[in-house]
Design an enzyme around this catalytic site. Structure first.
Site, PDB file in Angstrom:
ATOM      1  N   ILE A 246       0.906  -1.153   0.000  1.00 25.76           N
ATOM      2  CA  ILE A 246       0.000   0.000   0.000  1.00 25.76           C
ATOM      3  C   ILE A 246       0.944   1.201   0.000  1.00 25.76           C
ATOM      4  CG2 ILE A 246      -1.811   1.260   1.215  1.00 25.76           C
ATOM      5  CD1 ILE A 246      -2.692  -1.346   2.479  1.00 25.76           C
ATOM      6  N   PRO A 247       1.183   1.810  -1.150  1.00 24.20           N
ATOM      7  CA  PRO A 247       2.341   2.707  -1.326  1.00 24.20           C
ATOM      8  C   PRO A 247       2.168   4.114  -0.764  1.00 24.20           C
ATOM      9  CG  PRO A 247       1.134   2.557  -3.374  1.00 24.20           C
ATOM     10  CD  PRO A 247       0.450   1.603  -2.416  1.00 24.20           C
ATOM     11  N   CYS A 248       2.107   4.208   0.552  1.00 22.26           N
ATOM     12  CA  CYS A 248       1.999   5.530   1.175  1.00 22.26           C
ATOM     13  C   CYS A 248       3.261   6.363   0.940  1.00 22.26           C
ATOM     14  CB  CYS A 248       1.702   5.401   2.665  1.00 22.26           C
ATOM     15  SG  CYS A 248       2.856   4.369   3.583  1.00 22.26           S
ATOM     16  N   HIS A 249       4.369   5.713   0.550  1.00 22.33           N
ATOM     17  CA  HIS A 249       5.594   6.451   0.275  1.00 22.33           C
ATOM     18  C   HIS A 249       5.478   7.315  -0.980  1.00 22.33           C
ATOM     19  CE1 HIS A 249       5.912   2.644  -1.967  1.00 22.33           C
ATOM     20  NE2 HIS A 249       6.649   3.307  -2.839  1.00 22.33           N
ATOM     21  N   ARG A 250       4.442   7.107  -1.790  1.00 19.16           N
ATOM     22  CA  ARG A 250       4.274   7.889  -3.021  1.00 19.16           C
ATOM     23  C   ARG A 250       3.485   9.167  -2.817  1.00 19.16           C
ATOM     24  NH1 ARG A 250       2.730   2.618  -6.668  1.00 19.16           N
ATOM     25  NH2 ARG A 250       4.708   1.521  -6.340  1.00 19.16           N
TER      26      ARG A 250
END
Length: 281
Positions: A246-250
């Protein structure tokens, strides 16, 4: 204690240095010194890790990279259709499916569930992986100082599943781990999370951000039809239990600043640069 990959720790120091000094365009020698490596060894290790030279990587992690994409004002759907991105990102290839716990299971706090867990290596250091059956419920990056005994590890997510039975079982979880960061052919991954309807909306929006792209908190709020809820969106993103997939880093600030990250700003920068390299080669 976690036996953190020496290579990642050295690369992380270099990335932190590049992030702080990108406007000065530091030389190879200066960046290698920050990583406590010779120029030759630093160039070789960094290129093996990222697939490109340190100089090329620097181009991807500058704030100009982030600002240019935000200035375009693309929606998430438009970003997903940009030429050269569809089908090239590993996250899209893996086809991650997100589902929430049923209300009944949510109320039971995991009663009757068996949660398997183990610690594995990734390009971004070691991580704790937790699963219910074949569904991933936890992916949390660890730092060098983190203990790896079962009690400490399960304590990280036992509050979410207080009635579940925790089983240390890295052997059976290896195929799942290999599907995330390993060299085996990617396969569909299913995630199961305990979340409110609002959190699920936010996390589903994150899954629509293509690899190699970044968006702002405001853009996520707009994507879920709640343009004034950027603060609540930030809270939901910060509580994401499944890192990377779940790419919260983006998600970055609308000013173009990368901002903080639950598992460390250098790791966030490393992920964005690593993904940008893969998406735009």
């Amino acid at each position: 204690m976690v036996e953190t990959s020496p290579t990642y720790q050295q690369i992380a120091r270099a990335i932190e240095y590049l992030t702080e000094h990108f406007q000065e365009q530091p030389t190879l020698a200066e960046t290698a010194e920050a990583a406590s490596l010779s120029e030759y060894h630093f160039q070789r290790l960094f290129t093996e890790w990222a697939g490109v030279s340190p100089k090329k990587f620097l181009q991807y992690i500058t704030l100009k990279f982030a600002k240019e994409r935000l200035r375009r004002g693309h929606t998430l759907a438009e970003a997903a259709d940009e030429a050269g991105l569809s089908g090239t990102g590993r996250l899209h290839d893996l086809f991650v499916v997100l589902e929430g716990m049923t209300p009944g299971r949510f109320r039971q706090a995991g009663d009757g569930l068996e949660l398997r867990y183990g610690v594995f290596e990734s390009p971004f250091g070691p991580y704790l992986l937790g699963a219910v059956g074949e569904k991933i419920c936890r992916l949390e990056f660890l730092d060098e100082a983190d203990p790896t005994d079962g009690l400490s590890l399960t304590g990280r997510f036992a509050a979410e599943w207080p009635e579940a039975r925790f089983i240390h079982d890295p052997v059976s979880l290896r195929p799942l781990a290999d599907s995330i960061f390993g060299s085996e052919a990617p396969k569909p991954l299913r995630l199961v999370v305990k979340a409110s309807p609002f959190q699920l909306k936010v996390w589903e929006a994150l899954l629509r951000i293509p690899e190699g792209q970044v968006v702002s908190y405001d853009q996520i709020a707009g994507a879920i039809g709640m343009p004034t809820a950027s603060r609540a969106v930030g809270t939901a993103i910060g509580s994401n239990p499944v890192g990377y997939l779940i790419p919260c880093h983006r998600v970055i600030r609308k000013t173009g600043i990368f901002g903080n990250y639950r598992w460390g700003a250098p790791r966030k920068t490393a992920m964005l640069g690593w993904e940008a390299v893969r998406a735009f080669r």
